[in-house]
Design an enzyme around this catalytic site. Structure first.
Site, short mmCIF file in Angstrom:
data_model
loop_
_atom_site.label_atom_id
_atom_site.label_comp_id
_atom_site.label_asym_id
_atom_site.label_seq_id
_atom_site.Cartn_x
_atom_site.Cartn_y
_atom_site.Cartn_z
N SER A 238 0.81 -1.22 0.00
CA SER A 238 0.00 0.00 0.00
C SER A 238 0.84 1.27 0.00
CB SER A 238 -0.94 0.02 1.21
OG SER A 238 -0.19 -0.01 2.42
N SER B 288 15.02 -6.60 4.13
CA SER B 288 15.63 -6.41 5.44
C SER B 288 15.86 -4.91 5.65
CB SER B 288 16.94 -7.20 5.52
OG SER B 288 17.56 -7.02 6.77
N TYR C 275 13.80 -3.29 16.60
CA TYR C 275 13.74 -3.36 15.15
C TYR C 275 14.97 -4.07 14.59
CZ TYR C 275 13.67 -1.76 10.27
OH TYR C 275 13.69 -1.70 8.90
N LYS D 120 15.31 -7.62 12.37
CA LYS D 120 15.93 -7.69 11.05
C LYS D 120 17.17 -8.58 11.05
CE LYS D 120 13.09 -5.14 8.66
NZ LYS D 120 12.27 -5.74 7.57
#
Length: 285
Positions: free
Chosen positions: A11, A132, A146, A150
């Protein structure tokens, strides 16, 4: 037969730009997203199917894949792009938000991959691209959760690549960073409001936020730049594992992978003006 790509998180940002690029190159595109209202314009393209997929809802993953196969007959490339970033010190981040970060960035990618694999195995071909981040290569202050998600995605992707090579399926990692023309920063900004950090971190947070602002001002890459790297990874016909998607992070990626540990840590602390605080909680730069 025309190739088909399934993209999660299509989106906004990387996902949207990638969907537009693949469609322009003549591919069939399954543009999946949590809110399909955001993809109305994409759905007007003859070779694009906009369908709902929330990586935290297994039923929606299965339904989106089924819809894509019903429309186009096959899925040649999967791009696990959906994700968001928590920003804030670890101690101020709730367990619920940490679980959500991993649910979206790691477990969501795993669940979508698991659902696509039987189709790819049957055809003995396919490419899986996991988006990534530079934060999947090097650690950053205020991004510990975060970064952890990753790092985990990168380890999973590399290990999976060995397994799936036996099935004729290639796994790749695309590492972007420093991109400001996405919706990623907007969601991350909203997440900050939900982090309540002890006041002992106030000086550190202020100092680090200024350092990040300086880095953002130097950002030159766009989501379209990242989309082009993703397209190249999907179509170059190689089994190359990693692709650094933006020039902004190349020096830091190279330093992390090629520099001695002591030199690297000294460079990062200097870059962010970090060191051990004195007794009054002040940062000595």
């Amino acid at each position: 037969m025309t190739s088909t790509v399934l993209i999660t998180g299509a989106s906004t940002g990387f996902g949207r730009s990638t969907a537009q690029l693949f469609a322009a190159q003549g591919w069939n595109v399954i543009a999946s997203m949590r809110n399909t209202d955001a993809g109305v314009d994409l759905g007007m393209l003859a070779n694009v199917l906009v369908t709902r997929l929330d990586v935290q809802e297994p039923a929606s993953i299965k339904a989106a894949i089924s819809a894509g196969l019903a429309r186009f007959g096959q899925i040649d490339v999967l791009i696990n792009n959906a994700g968001f970033g928590l920003f804030g010190v670890f101690e101020g981040t709730s367990s619920a938000k940490i679980r959500e970060q991993f649910d979206v960035n790691l477990f969501g990618a795993m669940d979508v991959t698991r659902q696509v694999l039987p189709h790819m195995r049957e055809r003995k071909s396919g490419v899986i691209i996991n988006v990534s981040s530079g934060a999947g290569v090097f650690g950053l202050p205020m991004l510990s959760i975060y970064t952890a998600s990753k790092f985990a995605l990168e380890g999973f992707s590399e290990s999976l690549s060995y397994e799936l090579a036996s099935q004729g399926i290639v796994v790749k990692i695309v590492e972007p960073g420093g991109v400001i023309s996405t919706g990623f920063g907007d969601r991350s900004a909203g997440e900050v409001a939900q982090v309540s950090s002890p006041t002992d971190y106030d000086v550190f947070i202020s100092h680090t936020a200024q350092a990040f602002e300086g880095l953002r001002e130097q950002s030159l890459s766009t989501s379209e730049d990242v989309a082009r790297v993703i397209f190249d990874a999907a179509s170059d016909g190689t089994d190359r594992l990693r692709y650094v998607a933006t020039q902004d992070i190349e020096p830091m990626v190279r330093a992390r992978r090629e520099t001695a540990e002591e030199s690297y840590m000294a460079m990062m602390r200097e870059r962010f003006g970090l060191c051990v605080c004195d007794g009054d909680g002040r940062l000595d730069s």
